[in-house]
Design a protein around this motif. Structure first.
Motif, PDB file in Angstrom:
ATOM      1  N   GLY A   1       0.821  -1.076  -0.012  1.00 23.91           N
ATOM      2  CA  GLY A   1      -0.113  -0.125  -0.027  1.00 23.91           C
ATOM      3  C   GLY A   1       0.912   1.319  -0.006  1.00 23.91           C
ATOM      4  O   GLY A   1       1.760   1.375   0.743  1.00 23.91           O
ATOM      5  N   THR A   2       0.725   2.080  -0.936  1.00 24.17           N
ATOM      6  CA  THR A   2       1.128   3.611  -0.830  1.00 24.17           C
ATOM      7  C   THR A   2       0.320   4.760  -0.755  1.00 24.17           C
ATOM      8  O   THR A   2      -0.818   4.511  -1.461  1.00 24.17           O
ATOM      9  N   TYR A   3       0.530   5.539   0.258  1.00 21.37           N
ATOM     10  CA  TYR A   3      -0.579   6.559   0.552  1.00 21.37           C
ATOM     11  C   TYR A   3       0.250   8.166   0.346  1.00 21.37           C
ATOM     12  O   TYR A   3       1.551   8.053   0.517  1.00 21.37           O
ATOM     13  N   PRO A   4      -0.468   9.047   0.193  1.00 26.04           N
ATOM     14  CA  PRO A   4       0.065  10.212   0.265  1.00 26.04           C
ATOM     15  C   PRO A   4       0.644  10.411   1.871  1.00 26.04           C
ATOM     16  O   PRO A   4      -0.277  10.127   2.824  1.00 26.04           O
ATOM     17  N   PRO A   5       1.624  10.624   2.358  1.00 34.17           N
ATOM     18  CA  PRO A   5       2.368  10.809   3.663  1.00 34.17           C
ATOM     19  C   PRO A   5       1.518  11.921   4.563  1.00 34.17           C
ATOM     20  O   PRO A   5       1.719  11.633   5.682  1.00 34.17           O
ATOM     21  N   GLY A   6       1.033  12.771   4.019  1.00 37.33           N
ATOM     22  CA  GLY A   6       0.527  14.067   4.653  1.00 37.33           C
ATOM     23  C   GLY A   6       1.389  14.861   5.545  1.00 37.33           C
ATOM     24  O   GLY A   6       2.713  14.953   4.984  1.00 37.33           O
ATOM     25  N   SER A   7       1.156  15.130   6.614  1.00 40.83           N
ATOM     26  CA  SER A   7       1.897  15.888   7.307  1.00 40.83           C
ATOM     27  C   SER A   7       3.228  15.191   8.099  1.00 40.83           C
ATOM     28  O   SER A   7       4.096  15.925   8.422  1.00 40.83           O
ATOM     29  N   THR A   8       3.325  13.908   7.941  1.00 39.13           N
ATOM     30  CA  THR A   8       4.446  12.974   8.228  1.00 39.13           C
ATOM     31  C   THR A   8       5.674  13.486   7.457  1.00 39.13           C
ATOM     32  O   THR A   8       6.770  13.121   7.821  1.00 39.13           O
ATOM     33  N   PHE A   9       5.334  13.938   6.261  1.00 38.48           N
ATOM     34  CA  PHE A   9       6.573  14.387   5.320  1.00 38.48           C
ATOM     35  C   PHE A   9       7.030  15.858   5.929  1.00 38.48           C
ATOM     36  O   PHE A   9       8.202  16.031   4.900  1.00 38.48           O
ATOM     37  N   LYS A  10       6.308  16.555   6.719  1.00 39.30           N
ATOM     38  CA  LYS A  10       6.938  17.978   6.860  1.00 39.30           C
ATOM     39  C   LYS A  10       8.309  18.034   7.237  1.00 39.30           C
ATOM     40  O   LYS A  10       9.098  18.676   7.326  1.00 39.30           O
ATOM     41  N   MET A  11       8.667  16.655   8.149  1.00 41.52           N
ATOM     42  CA  MET A  11      10.031  16.673   8.505  1.00 41.52           C
ATOM     43  C   MET A  11      11.162  16.676   7.489  1.00 41.52           C
ATOM     44  O   MET A  11      12.086  17.090   7.622  1.00 41.52           O
ATOM     45  N   ILE A  12      10.868  16.115   6.526  1.00 41.82           N
ATOM     46  CA  ILE A  12      11.646  15.955   5.282  1.00 41.82           C
ATOM     47  C   ILE A  12      11.886  17.269   4.588  1.00 41.82           C
ATOM     48  O   ILE A  12      12.975  17.779   4.350  1.00 41.82           O
ATOM     49  N   VAL A  13      10.804  18.244   4.723  1.00 38.34           N
ATOM     50  CA  VAL A  13      10.882  19.544   4.100  1.00 38.34           C
ATOM     51  C   VAL A  13      11.749  20.495   4.983  1.00 38.34           C
ATOM     52  O   VAL A  13      12.441  21.197   4.556  1.00 38.34           O
TER      53      VAL A  13
END
Length: 648
Positions: free
Chosen positions: A321-333
């Motif tokens: 399953g692949t999903y838009p990671p949402g706000s969990t991606f903010k650390m990467i930015v």
């Protein structure tokens, strides 16, 4: 009257020629016979001896014992169980149909089993052993053995069949075996001869399929002498095969069972990874299924119930399953911006609730906005506008490169089926995929883990472990083969500035431990077990301007399939990271409500190595947690008893 001497001489010459001719013919015939006898008895002796042997000697393949699978503590996940069955070797039976008819007068065999056996007989070589009935009771075995003379070609035997004692807990990881099909054989150039044996069990999906050759082992052979009726008279020789390798996984069966139970009836997934070694401690996808149903061929109704379920129990959501990671991606930015020196820890951005970009308004989840926020506050309150602004300054190339550095957008090499690579998009990807230019709006969407950005729960767990350690932690599922330890997934340093990582970790700590943090409600109160986390919510539908003006419809008021996905990632303890976790609840709504409590409970179970003390939870939650623990314990005990009953 006496013949004249001249006539006598002429007659004698004629007779001599005839005698000589006849003698020559006889001599030639005798010579031919001698030559033929020499050819047959001397020159071709080996070939005809072999033909004679084949008339009275049969060779049979001996299936090897399949390798067992254990958890990290030695608990059995997959093993072999003795199975009595009735088989027939067609070439040893004068009349197959007559023999089977006699057999059915002795024991009860369903019509569908006989029909399947007849198909196997038609499609197999005459010397192959065809199973007529499996899982036969001992009483029926005795009847067949006692009536052996009347059943040429038919015999009882003891074989091994695969069983999964943990039932549904490891179904998506270990997979299952099943009879080898024509489709399976079509994918092989030179299939192992043992695979041609009808109903031979072969790894279909999951770990069983990925390590099929090592688990299968090598077949042995048996040489037996048979009489004119094909009856086995004696065994002439035997070469034992090699059993398959025993595999030990990194998973903890107790934690896996708890995780599966904690996910409950949700369409959800969870991954727990050891920050030090990369060992995967739990990989759970819910709902699950019983792999034992597939071993001998699942029934039509059972299979249809699995494929028609909207929660997709057959799909392994953790890696597939692949999903838009949402706000969990903010650390990467944030990491990309900090490494480029674009933002300082105390620099602020004004959030009025939206940001205008190229004539389009991008909204924050908080309609009234967050006001002035710095990096720590942006993570704590999950401000979207802060990351819209940051991403435009950094650019998608730097953001995507950082994502791949932390394990997103790449396929992790794991012995599981359908492991997805996710997607960390950039300008070149969009040009190749859609023949379109990358837009600034695409970057804005990516900044909060939406748009083209996709990640699996496994990747999110890896990302979190790398954030916690600063090392390229790599997930490891296989711990050892026949006791030989496999390479660690600890990984080398990512080369990140430790001060930058510390800033982001501190923001994640604020999410879970400060009052206005989005994950505060699911905090751990034990001082030495405090966790750092990040909530996430990924949209699966577009919200129109008209809907925003009238008020965005709450997830609870939408049909299940239109609700947002809920996500949460975290690691603990904060000061000395031991485990990282990711949880995704499909269409669960907000990450703080649906995913964070599940992640907190599983993480505590891992940290304490069992049921944690109630003091680890906030006071307001303890009565609810106690009731939950008791319920889960009852469910696990019930499942354990059911497993023991199935094995018996």
């Amino acid at each position: 009257m006496k013949r004249a001497p001249k006539d006598q001489d002429r007659s004698h010459r004629v007779l001599s020629r005839r005698a000589l001719l006849l003698g020559g013919v006889q001599l030639g015939f005798a010579g031919g016979l001698a030559a033929r006898m020499q050819y047959l008895q001397v020159d071709q002796a080996d070939e005809f001896r072999l033909l004679a042997e084949e008339n009275r000697v049969n060779f049979e393949l001996l299936p090897p014992a399949r390798g067992r699978i254990f958890d990290r503590n030695g608990k059995v996940i997959a093993q072999n169980s003795p199975s009595y069955r009735i088989v027939i070797v067609p070439e040893n039976s004068d009349d197959v149909e007559v023999a089977i008819s006699r057999l059915r007068k002795l024991i009860d065999i369903p019509d569908e089993d006989i029909e399947k056996a007849m198909v196997d007989i038609k499609n197999s070589r005459p010397f192959h052993r065809i199973t007529l009935s499996d899982q036969v009771a001992w009483e029926d075995i005795a009847k067949v053995a006692a009536n052996a003379p009347a059943l040429p070609g038919i015999s009882p035997e003891v074989g091994l069949t695969r069983i999964y004692p943990q039932n549904a807990d490891f179904a998506h990881v270990v997979g299952y075996v099943g009879p080898v099909s024509d489709y399976d054989l079509s994918k092989m150039e030179n299939p192992d001869p043992i695979l041609l044996t009808p109903r031979f069990q072969f790894g279909k999906v999951g770990f069983e399929a990925k390590l099929e050759e090592q688990l299968r082992g090598k077949a042995g052979t048996k040489q037996v002498e048979v009489n004119a009726y094909g009856r086995i008279m004696r065994e002439l020789g035997r070469r034992e095969g090699e059993a398959g390798g025993d595999m030990q996984l990194t998973l903890d069966a107790d934690l896996q069972a708890y995780t599966q139970a904690r996910l409950g009836n949700e369409s959800a997934s969870a991954v727990v990874i050891d920050c030090e070694t990369g060992d995967l401690r739990a990989i759970s996808s819910s709902p699950s299924f019983d792999p034992n149903l597939f071993v001998r061929g699942i029934s039509g109704p059972d299979y249809r119930s699995l494929t028609s379920d909207p929660y997709r129990p057959l799909a392994n959501k953790t890696v597939q399953g692949t999903y838009p990671p949402g706000s969990t991606f903010k650390m990467i930015v944030a990491l990309a911006a900090l490494e480029e020196g674009i933002v300082g820890t105390e620099d602020t951005v004004w959030c009025p609730g939206h940001l205008e970009v190229s004539g389009r308004r991008f909204h924050c989840w908080k309609r009234a906005g967050h006001g002035h926020v710095n990096l720590n506050e942006s993570l704590k309150g999950s401000c979207d506008v802060y990351y819209y602004d940051l991403a435009i300054k950094v650019g998608i190339e730097k953001i995507s490169a950082m994502a791949r550095r932390f394990g997103l957008g790449i396929r992790h090499d794991l012995p599981m089926s359908a492991v997805a690579s996710g997607l960390a998009p950039d300008k070149e990807w969009k040009k190749q995929s859609y023949d379109q230019d990358w837009l600034v709006g695409d970057t804005v969407n990516a900044s909060i883990g939406q748009g083209y950005m996709l990640a699996s729960p496994m990747q999110l767990a890896v990302m979190t472990a790398r954030l916690a350690t600063g090392r390229s932690v790599t997930p490891r599922l296989l711990k050892s083969i026949d006791g030989v330890e496999q390479p660690s997934g600890a990984g080398e340093s990512l080369g990140m500035n430790e001060n930058i990582l510390r800033v982001v970790r501190r923001g994640m700590y604020s999410v879970s431990n400060e009052r206005r943090g989005t994950g505060y409600g699911s905090r751990i109160v034990s001082e030495d077990m405090r966790m750092a986390g990040k909530t996430g919510t990924s949209q699966v539908r577009n919200i129109t301007a008209a809907e925003r003006a009238a008020g965005v419809i709450r997830n609870e008021d939408l049909p299940w399939e239109r609700r947002d996905h809920a996500l949460f990632v975290s690691f603990a303890p904060y000061d000395n990271p031991k485990f990282a976790i990711s949880v995704v609840v499909e269409h669960g709504g907000g990450g703080s409500k649906a995913a964070a409590p599940i992640a907190r409970d599983i993480l505590l179970q891992a940290l304490y190595g069992g049921t944690p003390p109630l003091e680890a939870y906030p006071k307001a939650d303890r009565s609810r947690i106690k009731a939950l623990q008791e319920r889960l314990q009852r469910e696990q005990e019930k499942a354990h008893q059911s497993s023991l009953k199935d094995q018996a």
